[in-house]
Design an enzyme around this catalytic site. Structure first.
Site, short mmCIF file in Angstrom:
data_model
loop_
_atom_site.label_atom_id
_atom_site.label_comp_id
_atom_site.label_asym_id
_atom_site.label_seq_id
_atom_site.Cartn_x
_atom_site.Cartn_y
_atom_site.Cartn_z
N ASP A 12 63.97 19.37 2.85
CA ASP A 12 62.52 19.25 2.71
C ASP A 12 62.14 18.86 1.28
O ASP A 12 62.91 19.10 0.34
CB ASP A 12 61.89 20.61 3.09
N GLY A 13 60.95 18.28 1.14
CA GLY A 13 60.38 18.03 -0.19
C GLY A 13 60.61 16.64 -0.75
O GLY A 13 60.28 16.37 -1.90
N HIS A 29 62.67 9.56 0.33
CA HIS A 29 63.67 9.55 1.42
C HIS A 29 64.93 8.79 0.99
O HIS A 29 66.04 9.16 1.35
CB HIS A 29 63.08 8.93 2.69
N SER A 57 63.11 14.82 12.88
CA SER A 57 62.85 15.77 13.97
C SER A 57 62.03 15.10 15.07
O SER A 57 61.41 14.05 14.86
CB SER A 57 62.09 16.98 13.43
N THR A 58 62.00 15.74 16.23
CA THR A 58 61.21 15.20 17.34
C THR A 58 59.71 15.19 16.96
O THR A 58 58.93 14.47 17.57
CB THR A 58 61.40 16.06 18.62
N TRP A 61 57.83 11.82 14.56
CA TRP A 61 57.20 10.59 15.06
C TRP A 61 55.71 10.56 14.72
O TRP A 61 55.09 9.50 14.73
CB TRP A 61 57.36 10.48 16.58
N LEU A 123 85.75 16.83 6.89
CA LEU A 123 84.38 17.35 7.07
C LEU A 123 83.65 16.62 8.20
O LEU A 123 83.70 15.39 8.28
CB LEU A 123 83.58 17.12 5.76
N ARG A 179 67.06 25.91 3.42
CA ARG A 179 65.90 24.99 3.43
C ARG A 179 65.45 24.79 2.00
O ARG A 179 65.28 25.77 1.26
CB ARG A 179 64.76 25.55 4.28
C1 FPP Z 1 61.34 16.21 4.79
O1 FPP Z 1 60.70 15.98 3.57
C2 FPP Z 1 62.34 15.19 5.00
C3 FPP Z 1 62.40 14.35 6.06
C4 FPP Z 1 61.44 14.40 7.19
C5 FPP Z 1 63.40 13.30 6.16
C6 FPP Z 1 64.74 13.65 5.57
C7 FPP Z 1 65.59 12.47 5.57
C8 FPP Z 1 66.46 12.15 4.61
C9 FPP Z 1 66.74 12.96 3.41
C10 FPP Z 1 67.27 10.92 4.76
C11 FPP Z 1 68.56 11.17 5.44
C12 FPP Z 1 69.01 9.97 6.09
C13 FPP Z 1 70.28 9.68 6.38
C14 FPP Z 1 70.56 8.48 7.14
C15 FPP Z 1 71.43 10.50 5.97
P1 FPP Z 1 59.18 15.60 3.55
O2 FPP Z 1 59.07 14.13 3.49
O3 FPP Z 1 58.48 16.26 4.67
O4 FPP Z 1 58.73 16.19 2.19
P2 FPP Z 1 57.28 16.76 1.83
O5 FPP Z 1 57.15 18.06 2.58
O6 FPP Z 1 57.37 16.92 0.36
O7 FPP Z 1 56.27 15.74 2.26
#
Ligand code: FPP
Length: 234
Positions: A12-13, A29, A57-58, A61, A123, A179
């Site tokens: 997250d974050g 990301h 996550s689901t 979207w 792994l 988390r």
């Molecule tokens: C949550 O942070 C993160 C996600 C919804 C996407 C996580 C995806 C990645 C780290 C990329 C991984 C990809 C591959 C192919 C390995 P947020 O965007 O909700 O953060 P916020 O709460 O600060 O808005």
């Protein structure tokens, strides 16, 4: 001392990290995906056998079309950069989640990574993509009911067998779930698999989650008293 065979991470974050630097959410990301490589290598070096990360996550979207589009492109960027290295390191890639609902290009890249690495024994980097735990359990119930309806088995399911109907079939239960970014929620992640997991919530955002932070988490985990509902007398 507990050893952590299976580590699950809610990354997250990314968005907040990017915003704090005046960058678009997608930059968060991108940095987050790079950090998956760093932490997978570090986890492997520390003896973790399964690393399961929540990539989409689901519920994700619901985000803007631009953000969803970028998150669907990321696997291709990620594996182009790192697949050879993962193969060299003996990593096995596994995808958990409903692949059928992903765009065809994304699905192909993910399947390819699974197939290329399926014989590896190092792994297991398991990527949760279009994953939701309630959905996973619902689909497992359907598969089981179908097996019974088809006469393949009696209606005598045991708790220990239920695992084999989940996306995580053959994987050990989660030992530690972390988390990042200060939020204290599970967000529909691996609900069955974390029945006896230790939980840790760290303030660092996912792009700031370094191998040193991982060490801190593993140290705290190793000192936890895991009793699985029993009693331990000193
Ligand atoms: C949550 O942070 C993160 C996600 C919804 C996407 C996580 C995806 C990645 C780290 C990329 C991984 C990809 C591959 C192919 C390995 P947020 O965007 O909700 O953060 P916020 O709460 O600060 O808005």
């Amino acid at each position: 001392m507990n050893t952590c065979r299976h580590l699950a991470i809610i990354m997250d974050g990314n968005g907040r990290w990017a915003k704090a630097q005046g960058k678009p959410r997608t930059a968060g990301h991108f940095a987050g995906a790079d950090n998956v490589r760093t932490i997978a290598i570090a986890a492997n070096e520390r003896g973790v056998e399964y690393l399961t990360i929540y990539a989409f996550s689901t519920e994700n979207w619901k985000r803007s079309q631009e953000e969803v589009g970028y998150l669907m492109k990321l696997p291709s960027i990620f594996f182009k950069k790192y697949m050879q290295e993962f193969l060299d390191r003996g990593f096995r890639i596994r995808i958990i989640g409903e692949m059928d609902a992903l765009p065809e290009g994304t699905r192909n890249v993910l399947r390819d990574a699974e197939i290329q690495s399926e014989k590896n024994t190092g792994l297991t980097l398991s990527i949760a993509m279009n994953y939701g735990s309630r959905r996973e359990i619902t689909l497992a119930a359907r598969k089981y009911a179908q097996d019974v309806a088809d006469g393949k088995r009696a209606n005598d399911l045991e708790e220990s067998e239920f695992d084999s109907y989940l996306f995580t079939a053959d994987m050990p239960p989660v030992d530690l779930m972390v988390r990042t970014s200060g939020e204290c929620r599970i967000s529909n992640y691996l609900l069955w698999q974390i029945a006896y997991a230790e939980l840790e919530f760290v303030p660092e955002s996912w792009p700031e989650f370094t191998p040193e932070v991982l060490d801190r988490c593993l140290k705290e985990y190793s000192e936890r008293d895991r009793r699985y509902g029993g009693i331990k007398y000193e």
